[in-house]
Design a protein around this motif. Structure first.
Motif, short mmCIF file in Angstrom:
data_model
loop_
_atom_site.label_atom_id
_atom_site.label_comp_id
_atom_site.label_asym_id
_atom_site.label_seq_id
_atom_site.Cartn_x
_atom_site.Cartn_y
_atom_site.Cartn_z
N GLU A 113 0.74 -1.03 -0.01
CA GLU A 113 0.12 0.12 -0.08
C GLU A 113 1.06 1.21 0.24
OE1 GLU A 113 -3.18 0.35 -0.21
OE2 GLU A 113 -3.40 -1.74 -0.60
N LYS A 114 1.86 1.12 0.64
CA LYS A 114 2.73 2.37 0.88
C LYS A 114 3.42 2.68 -0.57
CE LYS A 114 4.13 2.22 5.78
NZ LYS A 114 4.95 2.01 6.92
N SER A 157 0.96 4.15 -2.70
CA SER A 157 0.69 5.50 -2.49
C SER A 157 1.98 6.42 -2.99
CB SER A 157 0.42 5.71 -0.94
OG SER A 157 0.50 7.07 -0.63
N THR A 178 1.65 6.80 -6.78
CA THR A 178 0.66 7.72 -7.03
C THR A 178 1.26 9.14 -6.75
OG1 THR A 178 -1.13 6.36 -6.03
CG2 THR A 178 -1.75 8.58 -6.46
#
Length: 238
Positions: free
Chosen positions: A81-82, A85, A88
């Motif tokens: 997830e990191k 992120s 992004t």
């Protein structure tokens, strides 16, 4: 006597032999017992190993995720997830950088254009150059061609057509002067393309021998705009 002694010795030997044989048997039995115990222990260990392996397989089947593995997967998911992120944010940063580069290029082009304008000096000065001969009158409006060029930096003015063509966009200053007699009216106009901007004129009169006049204007021009002086029909100037 000798036979009896021999018998006693033989019996003694037989007794020792039996004792030794018994000891050998005991040793052999102990060795056999040890081997049996070792085989039994080895079988027990093998059985235990198979039992543990089987138990491990069943445990794996029943509990596919070990507690440590669960924690590892959770940590891996958090890291994923990191990473997403960060990807992004990197994409957003890349977009902002591209926009910044575009703005910088636009600013650079504007600076280059301004520098080009500063290097481009547009100045001209010209007269009709007819001497004592007057211009006009004509039955129609005409563009006065100022044939005698005094200054023409940038070559924006054409003495053949009498038309000034703006080489670059900017604000330009134009001024005209004339000298005329009393026999006819005087009527000059500065045009930007097909639009009249300012005029200078004088009516026919018998009370004075000559008249002088002029006018000036600041014009905001785009590249290619044309400026010229038009004299109205049935008028004239010296």
């Amino acid at each position: 006597m000798q036979t009896r002694e021999l018998l006693i010795i033989k019996q003694h030997q037989n007794s020792q032999f039996d004792h030794i044989n018994q000891r050998v048997c005991r040793v052999s039995g102990a060795e056999t017992a040890w081997k049996m115990n070792f085989n039994i222990l080895r079988s027990i260990f093998l059985f235990c190993g198979l039992t543990l392996a089987h138990s491990g397989v069943n445990t794996t089947e029943m509990n596919p995720y070990h507690p440590d593995m669960c924690n590892l997967l959770k940590d891996f998911g958090a890291v994923t997830e990191k990473v997403k992120s960060m990807e992004t944010r990197l994409k957003e940063t890349e977009i902002r950088l591209k926009e910044t580069v575009t703005r910088l290029k636009d600013s650079e082009n504007q600076i280059l254009e301004l520098q080009s304008k500063e290097r481009t000096k547009i100045i001209f000065s010209a007269t009709a150059g007819r001497g004592d001969a007057h211009i006009g009158p004509f039955n129609t409006d005409i563009i006065i061609d100022y044939k005698k060029v005094i200054t023409n930096f940038g070559n924006a003015y054409s003495p053949v057509t009498g038309v000034f063509t703006a080489p670059v966009a900017g604000v330009y200053y134009f001024t005209i002067f004339y000298h005329g007699g009393r026999s006819y009216s005087h009527y000059l106009r500065i045009f930007k393309n097909n639009e009249m901007t300012v005029i200078t004129s004088d009516h026919k009169t018998e009370s004075d021998g000559a008249d002088n006049g002029g006018n000036a204007v600041f014009l905001q021009l785009e590249q290619g705009d044309q400026v010229y002086v038009s004299m109205a029909a049935n008028t004239y100037v010296w």
